[in-house]
Motif scaffolding. Structure first.
Motif, PDB file in Angstrom:
ATOM      1  N   ILE A   1       1.820  12.422  34.677  1.00 61.45           N
ATOM      2  CA  ILE A   1       1.551  12.495  33.239  1.00 61.45           C
ATOM      3  C   ILE A   1       0.943  13.853  32.877  1.00 61.45           C
ATOM      4  O   ILE A   1       1.297  14.461  31.849  1.00 61.45           O
ATOM      5  CB  ILE A   1       0.614  11.349  32.811  1.00 61.45           C
ATOM      6  CG1 ILE A   1       1.348  10.010  32.895  1.00 61.45           C
ATOM      7  CG2 ILE A   1       0.086  11.576  31.389  1.00 61.45           C
ATOM      8  CD1 ILE A   1       0.463   8.805  32.667  1.00 61.45           C
TER       9      ILE A   1
ATOM     10  N   ASP B   1       0.687   8.455  39.077  1.00 65.31           N
ATOM     11  CA  ASP B   1       1.129   8.383  37.675  1.00 65.31           C
ATOM     12  C   ASP B   1       0.364   9.371  36.807  1.00 65.31           C
ATOM     13  O   ASP B   1       0.954  10.041  35.929  1.00 65.31           O
ATOM     14  CB  ASP B   1       0.939   6.960  37.134  1.00 65.31           C
ATOM     15  CG  ASP B   1       1.919   5.973  37.754  1.00 65.31           C
ATOM     16  OD1 ASP B   1       2.920   6.424  38.340  1.00 65.31           O
ATOM     17  OD2 ASP B   1       1.664   4.756  37.663  1.00 65.31           O
TER      18      ASP B   1
ATOM     19  N   GLN C   1       2.277  16.627  30.202  1.00 65.59           N
ATOM     20  CA  GLN C   1       1.432  17.067  29.090  1.00 65.59           C
ATOM     21  C   GLN C   1       1.279  18.584  29.075  1.00 65.59           C
ATOM     22  O   GLN C   1       1.243  19.208  28.007  1.00 65.59           O
ATOM     23  CB  GLN C   1       0.047  16.395  29.199  1.00 65.59           C
ATOM     24  CG  GLN C   1       0.056  14.898  28.983  1.00 65.59           C
ATOM     25  CD  GLN C   1       0.519  14.526  27.584  1.00 65.59           C
ATOM     26  OE1 GLN C   1       0.190  15.192  26.607  1.00 65.59           O
ATOM     27  NE2 GLN C   1       1.283  13.449  27.484  1.00 65.59           N
TER      28      GLN C   1
END
Length: 207
Positions: free
Chosen positions: A54, A50, A58
């Protein structure tokens, strides 16, 4: 047969029963421990994946460097955790050997040591441990107190041993060290708890 002999025979029978049951308890404990480790590993892998996902999002959205730095730090910690070696402390040999040693030592001491017999069946002044009265007057209560000493010692031994055996590759040396640590911890726990009971003896009405 007098009451003292009957009590000692009962304690020997209890020691034998505990020696038989300990391997079964250890087997159950290790199954639960393996299940907990499996769940932890699954959560660890999911968290790692995860965070990697992420971080990609970003980067695509031009996130501030401080955000990426925090994410990278967390990813690095999870990566080190995943690459860490397996837990080298296997408590099964320790618990089995401890059960056997405890059983035979209990038989030997209750047969040969008058002082040990006085600890379990005598008056408090006979063993000079004056807190062995009141709630600790019966042999069964004293046996239960001994079990408390053992349980605390085993728990502390496992905690201490996990810090000591991480760099040891030889399984025999690891198991021997754990056993030696236990005897040292048991001596310290017995002394400290007995000292506390001695100091509390003048101010409590329980014993």
């Amino acid at each position: 047969m007098d009451t003292s002999s009957q009590t000692l025979d009962l304690l020997r029978a209890l020691a034998g029963a505990l020696a038989v049951l300990v391997p079964l308890v250890v087997f159950w404990f290790q199954r639960v421990d393996r299940l907990q480790k499996s769940k932890y590993l699954i959560d660890l892998v999911r968290s790692y994946e995860d965070l990697v996902e992420i971080r990609k999002r970003q980067v695509e959205s031009d996130a501030p460097p401080v955000v990426l730095e925090k994410i990278d730090t967390m990813i690095g910690e999870l990566d080190r955790e995943l690459k860490g070696g397996p837990d080298k402390l296997n408590i099964t040999p320790f618990m089995v050997v401890l059960a056997v040693v405890t059983f035979f030592v209990s038989l030997l001491f209750t047969q040969l040591s008058d002082y040990i017999n006085r600890l379990f069946t005598g008056k408090s002044y006979e063993s000079e441990l004056f807190f062995l009265e009141g709630i600790f007057a019966s042999a069964m209560a004293r046996f239960a107190l001994l079990l408390v000493y053992l349980v605390i010692s085993i728990f502390l031994t496992i905690l201490v041993s996990r810090l000591l055996v991480t760099r040891m590759k030889n399984a025999f040396v690891r198991n021997l060290l754990v056993l030696l640590v236990f005897f040292g911890v048991f001596a310290c726990v017995s002394f400290l708890l007995s000292l506390i009971l001695v100091l509390l003896d003048p101010v409590t009405t329980l014993w």
